[in-house]
Enzyme design. Sequence first.
Site, PDB file in Angstrom:
ATOM      1  N   CYS A 137      -5.104   0.895   6.458  1.00 25.80           N
ATOM      2  CA  CYS A 137      -5.360   2.347   6.457  1.00 25.80           C
ATOM      3  C   CYS A 137      -6.658   2.738   5.758  1.00 25.80           C
ATOM      4  O   CYS A 137      -7.053   3.899   5.802  1.00 25.80           O
ATOM      5  CB  CYS A 137      -4.189   3.101   5.839  1.00 25.80           C
ATOM      6  SG  CYS A 137      -4.034   2.915   4.050  1.00 25.80           S
ATOM      7  N   CYS A 175      -8.365  -5.586 -10.007  1.00 22.53           N
ATOM      8  CA  CYS A 175      -7.978  -4.483 -10.894  1.00 22.53           C
ATOM      9  C   CYS A 175      -7.585  -3.295 -10.014  1.00 22.53           C
ATOM     10  O   CYS A 175      -8.446  -2.650  -9.417  1.00 22.53           O
ATOM     11  CB  CYS A 175      -9.161  -4.158 -11.795  1.00 22.53           C
ATOM     12  SG  CYS A 175      -8.790  -2.960 -13.066  1.00 22.53           S
ATOM     13  N   CYS A 223       0.855  -1.182   0.000  1.00 25.77           N
ATOM     14  CA  CYS A 223       0.000   0.000   0.000  1.00 25.77           C
ATOM     15  C   CYS A 223       0.898   1.241   0.000  1.00 25.77           C
ATOM     16  O   CYS A 223       1.804   1.349   0.833  1.00 25.77           O
ATOM     17  CB  CYS A 223      -0.907   0.000   1.227  1.00 25.77           C
ATOM     18  SG  CYS A 223      -1.891   1.504   1.415  1.00 25.77           S
ATOM     19  N   CYS A 273       0.410   3.143   3.591  1.00 27.19           N
ATOM     20  CA  CYS A 273       0.872   2.677   4.905  1.00 27.19           C
ATOM     21  C   CYS A 273       1.882   1.540   4.828  1.00 27.19           C
ATOM     22  O   CYS A 273       2.294   1.019   5.858  1.00 27.19           O
ATOM     23  CB  CYS A 273      -0.324   2.256   5.754  1.00 27.19           C
ATOM     24  SG  CYS A 273      -1.141   0.759   5.146  1.00 27.19           S
TER      25      CYS A 273
END
Length: 172
Positions: free
Chosen positions: A138, A159, A87, A90
Amino acid sequence: MKQTIILDILILKKIALLTLISLFLSCNSSAQKTETKENKTFKVTKTEAEWKAQLTADQYHILREAGTERPFSSALNKNYEKGVYHCAGCNTPLYKSEHKFDSGTGWPSFDRVIEGNVAFSTDTKIGYTRNEEHCATCGGHLGHVFNDGPKETTGKRHCINGDALKFVPSED
């Protein structure tokens, strides 16, 4: 004159009936509500100002405002290196490179997630229901999951917006 009054009364009754029907149909009981990203608490929480200071404008638009990048605009779409996609908000590991495939859609696509690190909710913003994916740590918006992925594996196509991801190459 008497006919006009009768017509006015009939019109008022129809309006009252339609109003009652629309109120009845628009009621939303608590039994109809499902959990959404907005009513969930995440481990990593920041103010909007903190997110804006940490993320690029494109990352903020996607992760915090549920935006979508243009297809074929992400360098990660054609990235075939070994590693893990984290991510961008985070640093939680979300997808492994071995589960990435070229869907031809213009967005990085995976046939599965790293279990427990991706959360799902329902998205109806564009007029029909889709399964939205977001970071379980997050709450950042990642993309959507569809049932048109590789049949020989999971049949799923996650996706994902490339700007929502940070690629961490393997150390081998």
